[in-house]
Design a protein around this motif. Sequence first.
Motif, PDB file in Angstrom:
ATOM      1  N   CYS A 571       0.809  -1.223   0.000  1.00  0.00           N
ATOM      2  CA  CYS A 571       0.000   0.000   0.000  1.00  0.00           C
ATOM      3  C   CYS A 571       0.841   1.271   0.000  1.00  0.00           C
ATOM      4  O   CYS A 571       0.293   2.378  -0.062  1.00  0.00           O
ATOM      5  N   VAL A 572       2.154   1.134   0.039  1.00  0.00           N
ATOM      6  CA  VAL A 572       3.044   2.294  -0.089  1.00  0.00           C
ATOM      7  C   VAL A 572       3.242   2.669  -1.551  1.00  0.00           C
ATOM      8  O   VAL A 572       3.993   3.592  -1.868  1.00  0.00           O
ATOM      9  N   GLU A 573       2.556   1.995  -2.449  1.00  0.00           N
ATOM     10  CA  GLU A 573       2.713   2.250  -3.884  1.00  0.00           C
ATOM     11  C   GLU A 573       2.523   3.722  -4.238  1.00  0.00           C
ATOM     12  O   GLU A 573       3.110   4.216  -5.206  1.00  0.00           O
ATOM     13  N   TRP A 574       1.700   4.446  -3.492  1.00  0.00           N
ATOM     14  CA  TRP A 574       1.491   5.870  -3.773  1.00  0.00           C
ATOM     15  C   TRP A 574       2.815   6.624  -3.845  1.00  0.00           C
ATOM     16  O   TRP A 574       2.951   7.588  -4.605  1.00  0.00           O
ATOM     17  N   ALA A 575       3.810   6.190  -3.035  1.00  0.00           N
ATOM     18  CA  ALA A 575       5.084   6.902  -2.968  1.00  0.00           C
ATOM     19  C   ALA A 575       5.870   6.790  -4.265  1.00  0.00           C
ATOM     20  O   ALA A 575       6.804   7.558  -4.500  1.00  0.00           O
ATOM     21  N   PHE A 576       5.497   5.848  -5.102  1.00  0.00           N
ATOM     22  CA  PHE A 576       6.207   5.540  -6.337  1.00  0.00           C
ATOM     23  C   PHE A 576       5.660   6.315  -7.534  1.00  0.00           C
ATOM     24  O   PHE A 576       6.305   6.394  -8.575  1.00  0.00           O
ATOM     25  N   ILE A 577       4.477   6.901  -7.400  1.00  0.00           N
ATOM     26  CA  ILE A 577       3.775   7.480  -8.546  1.00  0.00           C
ATOM     27  C   ILE A 577       4.170   8.947  -8.727  1.00  0.00           C
ATOM     28  O   ILE A 577       3.789   9.798  -7.923  1.00  0.00           O
ATOM     29  N   PRO A 578       4.911   9.286  -9.779  1.00  0.00           N
ATOM     30  CA  PRO A 578       5.369  10.667  -9.959  1.00  0.00           C
ATOM     31  C   PRO A 578       4.237  11.639 -10.265  1.00  0.00           C
ATOM     32  O   PRO A 578       4.334  12.837 -10.002  1.00  0.00           O
ATOM     33  N   HIS A 579       3.153  11.119 -10.809  1.00  0.00           N
ATOM     34  CA  HIS A 579       2.085  11.996 -11.284  1.00  0.00           C
ATOM     35  C   HIS A 579       1.335  12.698 -10.163  1.00  0.00           C
ATOM     36  O   HIS A 579       0.626  13.676 -10.408  1.00  0.00           O
ATOM     37  N   PHE A 580       1.482  12.215  -8.944  1.00  0.00           N
ATOM     38  CA  PHE A 580       0.817  12.876  -7.825  1.00  0.00           C
ATOM     39  C   PHE A 580       1.444  14.231  -7.511  1.00  0.00           C
ATOM     40  O   PHE A 580       0.896  15.008  -6.732  1.00  0.00           O
ATOM     41  N   TYR A 581       2.596  14.515  -8.116  1.00  0.00           N
ATOM     42  CA  TYR A 581       3.235  15.817  -7.935  1.00  0.00           C
ATOM     43  C   TYR A 581       2.808  16.812  -9.013  1.00  0.00           C
ATOM     44  O   TYR A 581       3.327  17.922  -9.049  1.00  0.00           O
ATOM     45  N   ARG A 582       1.910  16.426  -9.880  1.00  0.00           N
ATOM     46  CA  ARG A 582       1.575  17.273 -11.021  1.00  0.00           C
ATOM     47  C   ARG A 582       0.127  17.730 -11.015  1.00  0.00           C
ATOM     48  O   ARG A 582      -0.469  17.954 -12.056  1.00  0.00           O
ATOM     49  N   GLY A 583      -0.448  17.853  -9.845  1.00  0.00           N
ATOM     50  CA  GLY A 583      -1.809  18.349  -9.754  1.00  0.00           C
ATOM     51  C   GLY A 583      -2.828  17.312 -10.187  1.00  0.00           C
ATOM     52  O   GLY A 583      -2.535  16.143 -10.387  1.00  0.00           O
ATOM     53  N   PHE A 584      -4.051  17.774 -10.353  1.00  0.00           N
ATOM     54  CA  PHE A 584      -5.161  16.875 -10.704  1.00  0.00           C
ATOM     55  C   PHE A 584      -5.217  16.703 -12.219  1.00  0.00           C
ATOM     56  O   PHE A 584      -5.998  17.375 -12.885  1.00  0.00           O
ATOM     57  N   TYR A 585      -4.423  15.816 -12.769  1.00  0.00           N
ATOM     58  CA  TYR A 585      -4.557  15.624 -14.211  1.00  0.00           C
ATOM     59  C   TYR A 585      -4.741  14.178 -14.630  1.00  0.00           C
ATOM     60  O   TYR A 585      -5.205  13.902 -15.739  1.00  0.00           O
ATOM     61  N   VAL A 586      -4.434  13.198 -13.757  1.00  0.00           N
ATOM     62  CA  VAL A 586      -4.527  11.807 -14.204  1.00  0.00           C
ATOM     63  C   VAL A 586      -5.961  11.407 -14.547  1.00  0.00           C
ATOM     64  O   VAL A 586      -6.166  10.469 -15.322  1.00  0.00           O
ATOM     65  N   TYR A 587      -6.949  12.125 -14.017  1.00  0.00           N
ATOM     66  CA  TYR A 587      -8.337  11.808 -14.368  1.00  0.00           C
ATOM     67  C   TYR A 587      -8.564  11.927 -15.866  1.00  0.00           C
ATOM     68  O   TYR A 587      -9.467  11.279 -16.439  1.00  0.00           O
ATOM     69  N   ASN A 588      -7.739  12.746 -16.537  1.00  0.00           N
ATOM     70  CA  ASN A 588      -7.879  12.925 -17.981  1.00  0.00           C
ATOM     71  C   ASN A 588      -7.716  11.624 -18.747  1.00  0.00           C
ATOM     72  O   ASN A 588      -8.314  11.441 -19.806  1.00  0.00           O
ATOM     73  N   TYR A 589      -6.877  10.714 -18.237  1.00  0.00           N
ATOM     74  CA  TYR A 589      -6.700   9.437 -18.917  1.00  0.00           C
ATOM     75  C   TYR A 589      -7.998   8.634 -18.884  1.00  0.00           C
ATOM     76  O   TYR A 589      -8.383   7.998 -19.866  1.00  0.00           O
ATOM     77  N   ALA A 590      -8.671   8.658 -17.726  1.00  0.00           N
ATOM     78  CA  ALA A 590      -9.911   7.893 -17.587  1.00  0.00           C
ATOM     79  C   ALA A 590     -11.027   8.483 -18.446  1.00  0.00           C
ATOM     80  O   ALA A 590     -11.747   7.756 -19.144  1.00  0.00           O
ATOM     81  N   THR A 591     -11.194   9.803 -18.384  1.00  0.00           N
ATOM     82  CA  THR A 591     -12.224  10.413 -19.230  1.00  0.00           C
ATOM     83  C   THR A 591     -11.897  10.205 -20.701  1.00  0.00           C
ATOM     84  O   THR A 591     -12.787  10.018 -21.531  1.00  0.00           O
ATOM     85  N   SER A 592     -10.602  10.198 -21.013  1.00  0.00           N
ATOM     86  CA  SER A 592     -10.197  10.115 -22.415  1.00  0.00           C
ATOM     87  C   SER A 592     -10.458   8.745 -23.017  1.00  0.00           C
ATOM     88  O   SER A 592     -10.842   8.641 -24.186  1.00  0.00           O
ATOM     89  N   ILE A 593     -10.239   7.665 -22.254  1.00  0.00           N
ATOM     90  CA  ILE A 593     -10.528   6.354 -22.844  1.00  0.00           C
ATOM     91  C   ILE A 593     -12.032   6.176 -23.027  1.00  0.00           C
ATOM     92  O   ILE A 593     -12.482   5.539 -23.986  1.00  0.00           O
TER      93      ILE A 593
END
Length: 665
Positions: A571-593
């Motif tokens: 559950c420490v996987e969050w620490a590995f994800i670089p995108h959490f430092y870039r604001g709220f944008y990963v939702y775009n991938y979900a809306t986009s597919i």
Amino acid sequence: MQNKSGLFMGAAVLAIIAAGAGYYFGGGFKPAGDAAMAPPAAETTTASTPEAAPAPTTGPAPEAAPAPAREQVSWDLTRIYPDVAAFDADIAQLETEVDSLAAFAGTMGNDADSLYAALDASSVMMKRVARAAVYASLRSDEDLRDSAERERSQRGDMLFNRFVAATAYMDPEILAIGAEKIAAFRASHAELDRRFGFYLDNTLRGAAHTLDAEGEAILAAMNDALSQPSNVYGIFANAELPFPTVTLSDGTSMVLDQAAYSALRQAPNREDRKLVFNTFWGAWKDYEGTLGANLASAIIGNVTVAKLRGFPNALSAALFNANIPEGVYRTLVQVTNESLPTLHRYFKLRKRMLGITDDMGYFDIYPPMVTLDKTFTLQDSQDLLLVSVAPLGDDYVTRLSEAFSRNVQHVYPAEGKTSGAYMNGWVYDSGPFILLNHNDDYESASTFAHEWGHGMHTILANANQPWETARYSTFTAEMAAITNELLMQEHVFANAASREEKLYYLGMALEGIRGTYFRQTMFAEFQLAAHEVVERGEPLSGARLTAIYCDLLKRYHGDAEGVLKINEDYCVEWAFIPHFYRGFYVYNYATSIAGAAYFANEILTKGEAARENYLDILRAGGSDYAYELYKRAGIDMATRAPYEALMARANKIMDEMEALLAQQP
């Protein structure tokens, strides 16, 4: 980036990306979180190992690329500058000229010509700054070990920050002029209206959230400080985390860095996969507190800036620039949670196909359900994409074929080369440029299709828009890239040579929905929850972040229902994800597919009218808000319909797979 879009690009490029949908000229309010593409790459948007870019064409967690296996196919950067000396001379000149933009302060309200002169000078300067920053970034990505190239890239970062500071007065001054006077200026000056009308409308829309000139200058000066958590993560994850050594069942020992983890999590031996997960996440767990404090500082920065600008929360601030209704984000999360039975059905199918008889684990997600012994060379990928996108019309195919011949791709893995894949379209009259790490497999072909979806979006936008409105939002960027992927999927589904080959493609399509839709929505829900902790005035530690992430992992993967058991050590996987430092944008991938699935189906079933609706979005670039472009094309992304349609696609794929499995091989 796919960013796919997404690497750790320099702050300058990321700042350009954060400018949004092509209307950044002044240095005023431009909240982070809506990458105009992901890594200047994001047209890429900006991710691989952590799957923050769409699977199966994942695109970057910073990691060492494998050694070259063949002669490199490289991009021709002389299309940007004839040589490094020309770059050095231009950036030196820019460094002396950028501050001259401050001379327009106080003049913009004099008359229409004065307003046009200021915006024109800023736009021309930004175009030159982007050219320099991108050139340096591309060169650096060829070999991250080259300190001279890294310094050039850093120089581009600093130049862009100076540009932002030098133009910080513009938005406040436009607001002071007022909507009525601006409208009169536009009515009397056609070129002002053509090039800058959308930017002016958007700036006036932000009146309630734009500070005075002094306040904007202070926030501009804070850019470097606010970017430091991301920089700290990048240095730690790429260079200083002491990765452990793992010994596999066959006696092979290797350092379990990010590249090794990405490969070995797909190992056919289940005990090896479990060992890899236990070892890799154990290494990150040792730094849970430090990385938690670092991410918390980034989140606190987002929340603080949102408050300073008068937003009710960080999410509304992040969505404001691209004018995305909060309903899009919240409907996405709600419908996805209601659709978890579809994801759980996929996990049960995966468990069956992998022959797992006990509890399925988190480490069982990544190995392929069916293997495919087939190569996809660069030429194969090009040919396959051209035939797959034929439903988009002759003009699209011709432009794409011509682009392949322009030496704008850096294709194969190489020692020191940045990982993942991205498209960079910020050099308006020379691009796009595409970085790949092509390994001659289907996943590489799918990544190729994705990045050239970004590339064709850029080509069509540039052909139909001036520089000022050609840059587009991530909200449409990823949709264009994934549409290419889905059209390729439909082609290979229909032309598979065997039952096993078709099962492979169908399985990869399902994995794409898992990684691009469900996983990205889980990331988006995590980001929202973490920001809300800070907004409630509660402390946010590494342990608290792990607890939030663990709850989501268990819920999304059906732990309570016995679908897939989550080991809490992971559950420490969050620490590995670089995108959490870039604001709220990963939702775009979900809306986009979801959007891509809608358009691919429309194009394939309804023909020319549906095709033109889709291509009109690409041609529009950033000339209107992405949400409105979708609506004009017939789809409202704030409603349940597009997400439910994607779930119907997923269930249809599983129906077909189960029918194939029922057949005798």
